[in-house]
Design a protein around this motif. Sequence first.
Motif, PDB file in Angstrom:
ATOM      1  N   ILE A   6       0.646  -1.182  -0.003  1.00  0.00           N
ATOM      2  CA  ILE A   6       0.068  -0.204   0.053  1.00  0.00           C
ATOM      3  C   ILE A   6       0.598   1.085  -0.035  1.00  0.00           C
ATOM      4  CG2 ILE A   6      -0.577  -0.330   2.399  1.00  0.00           C
ATOM      5  CD1 ILE A   6      -3.339   1.520   1.924  1.00  0.00           C
ATOM      6  N   ALA A   7       0.872   1.772  -0.942  1.00  0.00           N
ATOM      7  CA  ALA A   7       1.616   3.331  -1.079  1.00  0.00           C
ATOM      8  C   ALA A   7       0.499   4.893  -1.817  1.00  0.00           C
ATOM      9  CB  ALA A   7       2.481   2.541  -1.886  1.00  0.00           C
ATOM     10  N   CYS A  41       1.081  -4.505   9.729  1.00  0.00           N
ATOM     11  CA  CYS A  41       1.915  -3.199   8.743  1.00  0.00           C
ATOM     12  C   CYS A  41       3.346  -4.195   9.151  1.00  0.00           C
ATOM     13  CB  CYS A  41       1.501  -2.329   9.752  1.00  0.00           C
ATOM     14  SG  CYS A  41       0.228  -1.846   9.135  1.00  0.00           S
ATOM     15  N   VAL A  42       3.990  -4.229   7.925  1.00  0.00           N
ATOM     16  CA  VAL A  42       5.194  -4.313   8.091  1.00  0.00           C
ATOM     17  C   VAL A  42       5.814  -3.030   7.297  1.00  0.00           C
ATOM     18  CG1 VAL A  42       7.272  -5.778   6.581  1.00  0.00           C
ATOM     19  CG2 VAL A  42       4.807  -6.748   7.816  1.00  0.00           C
ATOM     20  N   GLN A  43       6.539  -2.832   7.791  1.00  0.00           N
ATOM     21  CA  GLN A  43       7.648  -1.353   8.260  1.00  0.00           C
ATOM     22  C   GLN A  43       9.016  -0.864   8.026  1.00  0.00           C
ATOM     23  OE1 GLN A  43       5.823   1.256  11.438  1.00  0.00           O
ATOM     24  NE2 GLN A  43       5.164  -1.051  11.035  1.00  0.00           N
ATOM     25  N   GLY A  44       9.766  -0.771   7.450  1.00  0.00           N
ATOM     26  CA  GLY A  44      11.449  -0.758   7.353  1.00  0.00           C
ATOM     27  C   GLY A  44      11.586   0.720   8.603  1.00  0.00           C
ATOM     28  N   ARG A  45      12.688   0.749   8.795  1.00  0.00           N
ATOM     29  CA  ARG A  45      12.918   1.295   9.789  1.00  0.00           C
ATOM     30  C   ARG A  45      12.816   2.600   9.480  1.00  0.00           C
ATOM     31  NH1 ARG A  45      17.081   4.608  10.251  1.00  0.00           N
ATOM     32  NH2 ARG A  45      18.555   3.655   8.245  1.00  0.00           N
ATOM     33  N   LYS A  46      13.349   3.242   9.080  1.00  0.00           N
ATOM     34  CA  LYS A  46      13.061   4.930   8.219  1.00  0.00           C
ATOM     35  C   LYS A  46      11.505   4.667   7.846  1.00  0.00           C
ATOM     36  CE  LYS A  46      17.019   5.897   6.109  1.00  0.00           C
ATOM     37  NZ  LYS A  46      17.752   5.706   4.349  1.00  0.00           N
ATOM     38  N   PHE A 103      -0.101  -5.311   5.671  1.00  0.00           N
ATOM     39  CA  PHE A 103       0.025  -4.922   4.581  1.00  0.00           C
ATOM     40  C   PHE A 103       1.946  -4.765   5.026  1.00  0.00           C
ATOM     41  CE2 PHE A 103      -4.416  -4.508   4.902  1.00  0.00           C
ATOM     42  CZ  PHE A 103      -5.172  -4.200   3.703  1.00  0.00           C
ATOM     43  N   VAL A 104       1.908  -3.976   3.862  1.00  0.00           N
ATOM     44  CA  VAL A 104       4.120  -3.199   3.515  1.00  0.00           C
ATOM     45  C   VAL A 104       3.394  -1.956   3.337  1.00  0.00           C
ATOM     46  CG1 VAL A 104       5.694  -3.290   2.636  1.00  0.00           C
ATOM     47  CG2 VAL A 104       4.330  -5.897   3.002  1.00  0.00           C
ATOM     48  N   ILE A 105       4.422  -0.796   3.852  1.00  0.00           N
ATOM     49  CA  ILE A 105       4.036   0.149   3.992  1.00  0.00           C
ATOM     50  C   ILE A 105       5.111   1.016   3.394  1.00  0.00           C
ATOM     51  CG2 ILE A 105       1.374  -0.576   5.883  1.00  0.00           C
ATOM     52  CD1 ILE A 105       3.270   1.114   7.754  1.00  0.00           C
ATOM     53  N   THR A 109      12.540  -0.270  -0.602  1.00  0.00           N
ATOM     54  CA  THR A 109      13.602  -1.735  -0.291  1.00  0.00           C
ATOM     55  C   THR A 109      12.399  -2.718  -0.136  1.00  0.00           C
ATOM     56  OG1 THR A 109      15.402  -0.510   0.198  1.00  0.00           O
ATOM     57  CG2 THR A 109      15.230  -2.514   0.990  1.00  0.00           C
ATOM     58  N   LEU A 110      12.098  -2.347   1.354  1.00  0.00           N
ATOM     59  CA  LEU A 110      10.678  -3.919   1.649  1.00  0.00           C
ATOM     60  C   LEU A 110       9.023  -3.437   0.715  1.00  0.00           C
ATOM     61  CD1 LEU A 110       9.701  -3.189   5.184  1.00  0.00           C
ATOM     62  CD2 LEU A 110      10.645  -4.753   3.803  1.00  0.00           C
ATOM     63  N   TYR A 111       9.180  -2.793  -0.019  1.00  0.00           N
ATOM     64  CA  TYR A 111       8.462  -3.330  -1.625  1.00  0.00           C
ATOM     65  C   TYR A 111       8.749  -3.818  -2.446  1.00  0.00           C
ATOM     66  CZ  TYR A 111       4.951   1.064   0.655  1.00  0.00           C
ATOM     67  OH  TYR A 111       4.351   1.772   0.898  1.00  0.00           O
ATOM     68  N   GLN A 112      10.428  -3.809  -2.231  1.00  0.00           N
ATOM     69  CA  GLN A 112      10.391  -4.482  -3.927  1.00  0.00           C
ATOM     70  C   GLN A 112      10.693  -6.036  -3.515  1.00  0.00           C
ATOM     71  OE1 GLN A 112      14.888  -1.440  -3.835  1.00  0.00           O
ATOM     72  NE2 GLN A 112      14.242  -1.244  -6.268  1.00  0.00           N
ATOM     73  N   GLN A 113      10.583  -6.518  -1.886  1.00  0.00           N
ATOM     74  CA  GLN A 113      11.191  -7.488  -1.238  1.00  0.00           C
ATOM     75  C   GLN A 113      10.079  -8.416  -1.447  1.00  0.00           C
ATOM     76  OE1 GLN A 113      13.553  -6.153   1.894  1.00  0.00           O
ATOM     77  NE2 GLN A 113      15.528  -6.534   1.001  1.00  0.00           N
ATOM     78  N   PHE A 114       9.084  -7.844  -1.149  1.00  0.00           N
ATOM     79  CA  PHE A 114       7.977  -8.358  -0.800  1.00  0.00           C
ATOM     80  C   PHE A 114       7.052  -8.274  -1.680  1.00  0.00           C
ATOM     81  CE2 PHE A 114       7.877  -7.609   3.741  1.00  0.00           C
ATOM     82  CZ  PHE A 114       7.490  -8.984   4.097  1.00  0.00           C
TER      83      PHE A 114
END
Length: 172
Positions: A6-7, A41-46, A103-105, A109-114
């Motif tokens: 989701i973006a 909700c999965v999110q990267g550190r930033k 949900f990858v938020i 990099t996470l969007y690319q990996q998922f």
Amino acid sequence: MTINLIAAISKTNQLGYKNKLLTELPNDLARFKELTLNSICVQGRKTYESIIKRNEKPLSHRTNIVVSRNVNYHVHPSCYLYNSVDDIIREYEEYAEKEANVFVIGGKTLYQQFLPYADYIYLTIIDHIFPKADTYFPQFTLDDWKIIEHIKNKADEQHLYDYHYVTYKRKK
């Protein structure tokens, strides 16, 4: 388990600038909340840090997973830290309920990996090209996806630009 990306992006896939959204659309934020409530909700550190900076806490009424390569990174006590996408997928395929919504938020990099694992992509496409962006949503081929929803929204006093909600479902 269903994996969703989701973006909110520009019409040229711009995603953000200096770890911030390009613009805030109140209806998009409400849609984000509605779709992700009571989900994982999965999110990267930033992305996690930008949410904490903005809200002073993690997203409420969601299971917050933060992905960081730093095994010593400290997250809010209500959040879970993982060091790789593979670990998340393996664990949630094994232990999560079949109805679990992930949900990858962000971020990029996470969007690319998922993306190879995603079942749905929920995009808010803002009908604008922003003068500055340093992060882009990954390219994906429409051959693999079917548009199942497309809602057009006009600019108004709260929304500076026209925008579209587009939902893609992976073709089986």
